[in-house]
Design an enzyme around this catalytic site. Structure first.
Site, PDB file in Angstrom:
ATOM      1  N   ARG A   1      52.623  -7.971 -14.038  1.00 18.69           N
ATOM      2  CA  ARG A   1      52.325  -6.564 -13.725  1.00 18.69           C
ATOM      3  C   ARG A   1      51.842  -6.430 -12.287  1.00 18.69           C
ATOM      4  O   ARG A   1      52.291  -5.577 -11.540  1.00 18.69           O
ATOM      5  CB  ARG A   1      51.273  -6.017 -14.698  1.00 18.69           C
ATOM      6  CG  ARG A   1      50.587  -4.733 -14.268  1.00 18.69           C
ATOM      7  CD  ARG A   1      51.487  -3.538 -14.282  1.00 18.69           C
ATOM      8  NE  ARG A   1      51.750  -3.181 -15.657  1.00 18.69           N
ATOM      9  CZ  ARG A   1      52.647  -2.286 -16.019  1.00 18.69           C
ATOM     10  NH1 ARG A   1      53.346  -1.652 -15.131  1.00 18.69           N
ATOM     11  NH2 ARG A   1      52.845  -2.034 -17.285  1.00 18.69           N
TER      12      ARG A   1
ATOM     13  N   LEU B   1      42.591  -2.884 -11.187  1.00 19.00           N
ATOM     14  CA  LEU B   1      42.661  -2.695 -12.643  1.00 19.00           C
ATOM     15  C   LEU B   1      43.799  -3.529 -13.232  1.00 19.00           C
ATOM     16  O   LEU B   1      44.831  -2.999 -13.636  1.00 19.00           O
ATOM     17  CB  LEU B   1      42.874  -1.203 -12.933  1.00 19.00           C
ATOM     18  CG  LEU B   1      42.784  -0.732 -14.359  1.00 19.00           C
ATOM     19  CD1 LEU B   1      41.345  -0.769 -14.851  1.00 19.00           C
ATOM     20  CD2 LEU B   1      43.309   0.696 -14.457  1.00 19.00           C
ATOM     21  N   PRO B   2      43.640  -4.856 -13.301  1.00 17.29           N
ATOM     22  CA  PRO B   2      44.690  -5.684 -13.891  1.00 17.29           C
ATOM     23  C   PRO B   2      44.865  -5.399 -15.384  1.00 17.29           C
ATOM     24  O   PRO B   2      43.888  -5.251 -16.112  1.00 17.29           O
ATOM     25  CB  PRO B   2      44.190  -7.116 -13.683  1.00 17.29           C
ATOM     26  CG  PRO B   2      43.078  -7.035 -12.721  1.00 17.29           C
ATOM     27  CD  PRO B   2      42.528  -5.650 -12.801  1.00 17.29           C
ATOM     28  N   HIS B   3      46.111  -5.306 -15.805  1.00 16.78           N
ATOM     29  CA  HIS B   3      46.445  -5.096 -17.215  1.00 16.78           C
ATOM     30  C   HIS B   3      47.851  -5.629 -17.449  1.00 16.78           C
ATOM     31  O   HIS B   3      48.534  -6.029 -16.520  1.00 16.78           O
ATOM     32  CB  HIS B   3      46.330  -3.615 -17.589  1.00 16.78           C
ATOM     33  CG  HIS B   3      47.163  -2.699 -16.765  1.00 16.78           C
ATOM     34  ND1 HIS B   3      46.807  -2.336 -15.478  1.00 16.78           N
ATOM     35  CD2 HIS B   3      48.328  -2.093 -17.011  1.00 16.78           C
ATOM     36  CE1 HIS B   3      47.732  -1.532 -14.980  1.00 16.78           C
ATOM     37  NE2 HIS B   3      48.675  -1.375 -15.885  1.00 16.78           N
ATOM     38  N   GLY B   4      48.289  -5.619 -18.680  1.00 14.12           N
ATOM     39  CA  GLY B   4      49.583  -6.196 -19.037  1.00 14.12           C
ATOM     40  C   GLY B   4      50.737  -5.226 -18.865  1.00 14.12           C
ATOM     41  O   GLY B   4      50.619  -4.179 -18.225  1.00 14.12           O
TER      42      GLY B   4
END
Length: 195
Positions: free
Chosen positions: A77, A91-94
């Protein structure tokens, strides 16, 4: 700001646990709260965005929120689209197809007082997110709305660059009034957008 985001995720939406019946209740594991105190890590020194993403993944995996394979989705991502939001926050997310790797929704906060580079932008606060099902977008939206409100109606960045700590204190009357004004302005903008 952490307490405000946590409060938003715990009310009416992302953190509410659905009622289970019969066999599903018997098979269900005890509910894991979306946010736990140990999901806040202060004073980290992280050399690069990969280390920041790994640190978030370590918390989410270790807390039982996601499978180990979610880590790679967070990296993909970030490589595909910047997860840096501005004002010193990433804001790291999948990925949208990561849902089968998420056991239950979770969120973590990592403070990096010296900052960590996200492709030319410096993040002082890294917020890792994993949302199960439709909760993923709900959590991201609530976090983004909170951060946008502070950026628009606050006094510049709410993250102190020297300490990496939030300068927002919702127990302080001035900050509480600022938050109320920000929410009112966002509501007006939302209503005007529908007109």
């Amino acid at each position: 700001i952490v307490s405000q985001i946590v409060a938003m995720t715990e009310k009416g939406g992302a953190a509410e646990q659905k009622e289970l019946s019969g066999e599903a209740r018997a098979k269900a594991q005890p509910a894991i709260p979306v946010f736990r105190e140990e999901n806040i890590v202060l004073g980290q020194k992280l050399p690069d965005k990969r280390s920041a993403i790994d640190a978030c993944a370590d918390i989410l995996v270790g807390g039982g929120y996601v499978d180990e394979s979610y880590r790679q989705d967070m990296i993909v991502r970030c490589d595909d689209v910047s997860v840096y939001l501005g004002n010193g926050i990433a804001l790291p997310h999948g990925l949208s197809d990561s849902r089968d790797k998420i056991k239950t929704s979770g969120i973590c906060f990592i403070q990096v007082p010296e900052g960590v580079d996200f492709d030319g932008d410096t993040a002082y606060l890294v917020i890792g997110v994993a949302g199960r099902g439709e909760e993923h977008m709900d959590i991201l939206g609530k976090i983004a709305n909170t951060l946008i409100a502070w950026a628009r109606h606050g006094e510049g960045s709410h993250v102190d660059r020297e300490t990496g700590l939030s300068r927002i204190d919702l127990d302080n009357d001035r900050d509480r009034r600022r938050a109320q004004r920000a929410r009112a302005a966002m509501e007006r903008e939302r209503q005007e957008g529908r007109a």
